[in-house]
Design an enzyme around this catalytic site. Sequence first.
Site, short mmCIF file in Angstrom:
data_model
loop_
_atom_site.label_atom_id
_atom_site.label_comp_id
_atom_site.label_asym_id
_atom_site.label_seq_id
_atom_site.Cartn_x
_atom_site.Cartn_y
_atom_site.Cartn_z
N ASP A 17 -1.14 -1.56 -4.01
CA ASP A 17 -2.50 -1.69 -3.50
C ASP A 17 -3.06 -0.28 -3.26
O ASP A 17 -2.40 0.55 -2.62
CB ASP A 17 -2.42 -2.48 -2.18
CG ASP A 17 -3.76 -2.93 -1.67
OD1 ASP A 17 -4.72 -2.98 -2.45
OD2 ASP A 17 -3.84 -3.25 -0.46
N SER A 30 0.86 -1.19 0.00
CA SER A 30 0.00 0.00 0.00
C SER A 30 0.89 1.24 0.00
O SER A 30 2.11 1.13 0.17
CB SER A 30 -0.89 0.00 1.24
OG SER A 30 -0.07 0.15 2.40
N ASN A 55 -7.52 -10.39 -1.63
CA ASN A 55 -6.57 -9.61 -0.84
C ASN A 55 -6.66 -9.97 0.64
O ASN A 55 -7.73 -9.91 1.23
CB ASN A 55 -6.86 -8.11 -0.98
CG ASN A 55 -6.55 -7.57 -2.35
OD1 ASN A 55 -6.19 -8.32 -3.26
ND2 ASN A 55 -6.67 -6.27 -2.51
ZN ZN Z 1 -8.27 -2.84 -0.35
#
Ligand code: ZN
Length: 332
Positions: A94, A56, A275
Site C-alpha cells: 500500500d 504499508s 481500502n
Molecule cells: Zn491509501
Amino acid sequence: MVNYKDLGLVNTREMFKRAVAGGYAIPAFNFNTMEQMQAIVMAAVETKSPVIMQVSKGARNYANATILRYMAEGAVAYAKELGCAHPEIVLHLDHGDSFELCKDCIDMGFSSVMIDGSHLPYEENVALAKKVVEYAHQFDVTVEAELGVLAGVEDEVSAAESHYTKPEEVIDFATRTGCDSLAISIGTSHGAHKFTPEQCTLVNGVLVPPPLAFDILHEIEKKLPGFPIVLHGSSSVPMDEVNTINQYGGKLEAAIGIPEEQLREASKSAVCKINIDSDSRLAMTAAIRKHLAEHPGDFDPRQYLKPARENMKKMYIHKIVNVLGSDGKLAE
Ligand SMILES: [Zn+2]
C-alpha cells in the site's frame, strides 16, 4: 528472490476483472499483526471471498519484511487448513513511495504493489509508475497507481487537502504507464478523522459528511470502460466502536468516516478494490479497552487479543457481505 506464486498467492488481474463485471468490490484490509492476519483469513474463508492483504511502508517496518513474507505464506496455508481449497489471497504493498521499495517487495513475494506518485507533477508520476510497471510485469505482479490526491493522514502518507482526479487525464495516464488499476480521489480520505464537523451536515443527531463525487467516478468510467478503479481511505468509522473506545477511557474526538451506503453504491461501479484500515484499528482498540476495563486483573495478552481478533473478524465479515458484496465470489 521469491516469486509470489511459490507462496500460493495470486495477483489482482483475474479477481478485478470478475469484480468489475459482477458489480462488487474486493476488500483490501491493511494488517501489521498476527491477530489481524488471522481475522482477515477467517473472514475471507467463512464468506468465500477473495481478499487483498495489504501492507504499508510503516507496517513493513513495524512487522519486519521477512516475517511478513512468511505471514503471507502462512495465511494461504491457514486458509486451506480452514477448508478453503483454492484461496485467492493477494499480498499488496500500500502506498509504495519509490521504485526501490516496490522492487524490494516484488523480490520478497508480493503479488501486487501500489506506486503512489500522486503528489508528484503529472509527468513524473507517469514516469515513475511506468518504471514500476515494467519491472513488476516481468514477474506477473500487478500494479496500482494513483491520480489525484486524498486528504488525511495514514502512516507516512498525509495531505492537508484533497484534489479530485481529473477525468481528462485518466486515458493518457493508464495508457502510458500500463498500470493494472487506478486509485482515484473522489472525496474519500485517510484516517479516522476524515472530515471536520464543519464540513458535515447534522442529520438526526448524526454528522453526515459530504457525498462522494460520483459524477467524477462516472466520467472516469466512461473514459476507461471496464478499467479497475480503487478507492483509498474508505473506512466508515463506526460510531459504536468509537463510543466503546471513549466509554472505556479513550479520547477520540469527532471521528467521522465514509457512510457504508456510499461505498455500497461505489462497489457496483468500476470500483473493484476498497481500502479499509482505520475500521480494523478501531475494532481492535475498542475490544481491548473494553476487556481490560472489565477485567483489570488480566495480563495475558491472549485474554484481550482474542476478543480483539473476534471483533475484527466480525467487522471484516460485515464489510464483505453487507458493503462490498464479494462473498461467494471465489473462482472455484
Ligand atoms: Zn491509501
